[in-house]
Structures are given as C-alpha cells and as structure tokens.
Design a protein around this motif. Structure first.
Motif, PDB file in Angstrom:
ATOM      1  N   TRP A  49       0.831  -1.207   0.000  1.00 16.89           N
ATOM      2  CA  TRP A  49       0.000   0.000   0.000  1.00 16.89           C
ATOM      3  C   TRP A  49       0.866   1.259   0.000  1.00 16.89           C
ATOM      4  O   TRP A  49       0.474   2.282  -0.573  1.00 16.89           O
ATOM      5  CB  TRP A  49      -0.951  -0.010   1.183  1.00 16.89           C
ATOM      6  N   GLU A  80      -9.854 -10.504  -1.606  1.00 19.28           N
ATOM      7  CA  GLU A  80      -9.847  -9.413  -0.627  1.00 19.28           C
ATOM      8  C   GLU A  80      -8.721  -8.425  -0.913  1.00 19.28           C
ATOM      9  O   GLU A  80      -8.908  -7.200  -0.806  1.00 19.28           O
ATOM     10  CB  GLU A  80      -9.704  -9.977   0.781  1.00 19.28           C
ATOM     11  N   GLU A  84      -9.089  -4.490  -1.871  1.00 22.40           N
ATOM     12  CA  GLU A  84      -8.430  -3.474  -1.047  1.00 22.40           C
ATOM     13  C   GLU A  84      -7.545  -2.563  -1.883  1.00 22.40           C
ATOM     14  O   GLU A  84      -7.361  -1.377  -1.560  1.00 22.40           O
ATOM     15  CB  GLU A  84      -7.605  -4.169   0.040  1.00 22.40           C
ATOM     16  N   CYS A  87      -9.029   0.654  -2.785  1.00 26.00           N
ATOM     17  CA  CYS A  87      -9.131   1.609  -1.681  1.00 26.00           C
ATOM     18  C   CYS A  87      -7.837   2.401  -1.505  1.00 26.00           C
ATOM     19  O   CYS A  87      -7.820   3.424  -0.816  1.00 26.00           O
ATOM     20  CB  CYS A  87      -9.466   0.882  -0.386  1.00 26.00           C
ATOM     21  N   TYR A  88      -6.751   1.929  -2.119  1.00 22.66           N
ATOM     22  CA  TYR A  88      -5.470   2.638  -2.049  1.00 22.66           C
ATOM     23  C   TYR A  88      -5.072   3.257  -3.392  1.00 22.66           C
ATOM     24  O   TYR A  88      -3.910   3.583  -3.601  1.00 22.66           O
ATOM     25  CB  TYR A  88      -4.377   1.695  -1.542  1.00 22.66           C
ATOM     26  N   ARG A 200      -6.284   5.437   3.290  1.00 23.56           N
ATOM     27  CA  ARG A 200      -7.221   4.471   2.715  1.00 23.56           C
ATOM     28  C   ARG A 200      -8.571   5.141   2.529  1.00 23.56           C
ATOM     29  O   ARG A 200      -9.132   5.717   3.462  1.00 23.56           O
ATOM     30  CB  ARG A 200      -7.368   3.252   3.627  1.00 23.56           C
ATOM     31  N   VAL A 201      -9.109   5.063   1.316  1.00 27.31           N
ATOM     32  CA  VAL A 201     -10.403   5.657   0.991  1.00 27.31           C
ATOM     33  C   VAL A 201     -11.325   4.550   0.489  1.00 27.31           C
ATOM     34  O   VAL A 201     -11.008   3.871  -0.486  1.00 27.31           O
ATOM     35  CB  VAL A 201     -10.265   6.761  -0.083  1.00 27.31           C
ATOM     36  N   GLU A 202     -12.424   4.367   1.179  1.00 33.39           N
ATOM     37  CA  GLU A 202     -13.369   3.326   0.783  1.00 33.39           C
ATOM     38  C   GLU A 202     -13.767   3.506  -0.677  1.00 33.39           C
ATOM     39  O   GLU A 202     -14.143   4.593  -1.103  1.00 33.39           O
ATOM     40  CB  GLU A 202     -14.616   3.378   1.674  1.00 33.39           C
ATOM     41  N   ALA A 203     -13.643   2.429  -1.458  1.00 42.21           N
ATOM     42  CA  ALA A 203     -13.938   2.506  -2.893  1.00 42.21           C
ATOM     43  C   ALA A 203     -14.543   1.189  -3.359  1.00 42.21           C
ATOM     44  O   ALA A 203     -14.226   0.120  -2.817  1.00 42.21           O
ATOM     45  CB  ALA A 203     -12.661   2.797  -3.681  1.00 42.21           C
ATOM     46  N   PRO A 204     -15.421   1.250  -4.351  1.00 43.14           N
ATOM     47  CA  PRO A 204     -15.998   0.009  -4.887  1.00 43.14           C
ATOM     48  C   PRO A 204     -14.953  -0.785  -5.658  1.00 43.14           C
ATOM     49  O   PRO A 204     -13.948  -0.240  -6.118  1.00 43.14           O
ATOM     50  CB  PRO A 204     -17.111   0.507  -5.814  1.00 43.14           C
TER      51      PRO A 204
END
Length: 370
Positions: A49, A80, A84, A87-88, A200-204
């Motif tokens: 990350w 997973e 993830e 999100c990065y 970290r930003v929540e993303a689809p």
C-alpha cells in the motif's frame, strides 16, 4: 548545550539534462504503472500500500492508469487483496489465482508475473524490497531482460517518461539516480517504510483482469513440506514502532549500549543501532537501522552517538521527530535532526532515563506512543 537543528537538505534525485531523445517505437506498447501486491498466507504486506501511494503519484504525472498485481491461491485472500487495492488508489487489478500459488515459490511466481507483464506490458513495475520481493524482482527482471534498481529511496519520472530511481551507493556515501533507458518495463524495489502510507479511501471494486497460470505442479522443482511460523518474541519490530531509541559508535562500548536499552524500556520503545554496531557484534542484524538495515518512520527517534552518514539518514529521515545526541557539533546527523543536543550521550542517557522514569506513568507512555 543544545543547538538548533539545521534545515533538512533533501538530496536531489538528479536529472538527465541534455539527454532527451525520441524513445524507440516499441516502447509505445508499454503503458501504465504497476504495483505488485505482496500477499503471503492471506496477509498483504503494508509495503504494497505504501508503493500504491507512490505509484499513484507516478501514474498521475504520466497521465496513465495505476494497476495492482495480485498473485496467490483462490482461497488465500486474493479477492480481498484485489478489492483493497482499489481503496489505495488502483484503477484496475491483474489477478492470477492457482492452487500452486498458495505458498511463495520463485518458479511459479516468476512465471505468473512475467507472463502478465509480457501480455499487458507495463511501463513501470514496483515491488517491495522484502525477502519475497527481492527474490521475485531479481528473477523477473532477469527473465524479462530488463533493468532493476534495488532498495530505492526516491522515485520520479522525467519528460521522456523514464523512471528516475534514487538509491545510496558506494557503501552509502553517495546518492545516485538510475535510469533504465533502453529496456521496458522499468523495475524498482522500495524498502518498507521508505514511502509514507497513503490514506485508505473506501472505494468500490473496479476492473479486475484475470490471468490464467500456464504451469503445473510437476513443472516446479521446489516443494513445500511444512511451514513453521516465526514465534521469536524478542524479534525487533523497528519498522512499525512509534518510538525508537538507537545508539552508535559514540557509545564507545557494548556495555554502554545498555543505556539505550534502558531508555527504550522506560519509553515503551523499540531499540536499534547503526551498522558498525552490528559489525562489532553489539546488536543483532534485525536491529540495524539504515539503508542496509531497517527503514523506520516513528513519531519519535532518539539517536545517541550516531554520526548520521547517508546510509543511516535514508533509513530514518521519515521520522516525525528526530532528536540527535552527539559530541561533535559538525556531525552530519545535525543536518537533518529536528533537535540537536551537543553532549556526551553516555552522560545524558542515564539522566534522560531517570527523568522519564519519574515523570511517565504507564498511561502517559501510552499517550506518547499514540
């Protein structure tokens, strides 16, 4: 006596003035920045990350996409890890799943990654300079017949879309910037904690491109018979410690290094030292701090009797606060320390330890570390 720390003069990455030239026609097929997402036993190594954050900067400069590459077994956390990655900052993920990829082995992982590279042709490929990453990067670069710059401390791209990878050289006495001008992809490994961890930003979940591994178990020489986890409770965790106390040759003897251990114990900190201390046998190699040891980014770093050569500097300059103690007012460490104390560390460390012991309760130590 205290002396104000000098401004941290970050070494320039260097350039290639006057060297701009038209890139070969076949280079146009190579596009985008890739980050290998290191996944072992269901866990993603944090350096992946950190590299994703740096890769995002490079991709934005180049105006291209950022991709993650996930390799592993179908039930080994690959889905997973791929999710993830978005999100990065990843725009897409290349995913290679196969039961024979359940545990890291050089042959199948090299086959997987080189096949994905040859199919989709990245311009830049970044891997963590971990035990796994170093082994894989070397064999992949050799198989692809391209260049690899190892243990980089800084990355940038120039007008020719060439990756400038900066690393210490000549025993850590100089910084040099290396370009891979005539081959693609351009590869580099970066040590954990050299780059900052992005938010970290929540993303689809975005676009995932699946790749089939064209290999069978009987094609692989190496066999894994069992796995024994490392349960050494005394093993250093320097890279992710919030407070680190370290010593150098200025402590004069192995017995005096106990002063560093004592202060670290009172602060609830990790302890380490410079490379000469490992060479003398004062500390074990897992506690070495610097380019050839651990790279750290603590909230507080106390360096006692360490001169601060480039090799050490690149391993600690990401710290939020660096307190340097040295008898030499011209020691290089004062060039990048935030607080400099010109005195004998052998005399000051016991006084600091006693002062912290009197003033710090367990609750206040928790606040310091948090």
């Amino acid at each position: 006596m205290t002396t104000p720390a000098k401004p941290a003069a970050k070494p320039a990455a260097g350039g290639r003035a006057g060297m701009k030239k038209e890139l070969p026609e076949h280079f146009k097929a190579y596009k985008h920045v890739w980050v290998f997402v290191e996944l072992e036993r269901g866990q993603v190594h944090p350096v992946s990350w950190e590299l994703m954050g740096e890769g995002r900067k490079l991709a934005d400069k180049l105006g291209c996409e950022l991709a993650g590459v996930v390799v592993g077994a179908p039930d080994g956390g690959t889905k997973e890890a791929a999710a993830e990655a978005f999100c990065y900052g990843a725009d897409l993920v290349y995913l290679c799943e196969d039961p024979i990829l359940a545990h890291y082995r050089n042959e199948p992982y090299t086959k997987a990654l080189t096949d994905i590279v040859n199919t989709h042709k990245p311009e830049i490929l970044l891997l963590g300079a971990t035990t796994l990453g170093r082994d894989l990067a070397g064999s992949v670069a050799t198989t692809l017949l391209t260049g690899l710059t190892a243990d980089c401390t800084e990355l940038d791209v120039d007008a020719d879309k060439s990756l400038g990878a900066t690393r210490p050289t000549f025993g850590g006495s100089l910084l040099c910037t290396i370009y891979t001008l005539n081959f693609r992809p351009q590869m580099a490994t970066i040590r954990p904690r050299v780059m900052s961890m992005p938010e970290r930003v929540e993303a689809p979940v975005g676009r995932i491109v699946e790749h089939k591994l064209d290999m069978a178990e009987e094609d692989i020489v190496t066999k894994i018979l069992s796995f024994v986890p490392d349960r050494d409770a005394n093993k250093a965790n320097l890279a992710y410690a919030d407070v680190v106390v370290a010593g150098g040759l200025g402590l004069q003897s192995a017995e005096n290094f106990q002063l560093v251990r004592n202060l670290a114990a009172v602060l609830g900190a990790e302890f380490g030292g410079s490379r000469p201390l490992v060479q003398k046998g004062w500390i074990t190699s897992d506690r070495q701090i610097g380019q050839t040891g651990k790279t750290i980014r603590p909230k507080l770093y106390i360096a006692a009797g360490i001169s601060g050569a480039i090799q050490h500097r690149v391993g600690v300059e990401g710290a939020d606060m660096i307190v340097a103690i040295n008898t030499d007012p011209n020691a290089p460490i004062f060039d990048f320390a935030h607080v400099g104390i010109v005195t004998d560390a052998i005399r000051l460390l016991p006084a600091l330890t006693e002062a912290f012991r009197r003033r710090l309760s367990p609750h206040s130590r928790d606040r310091l570390a948090g």
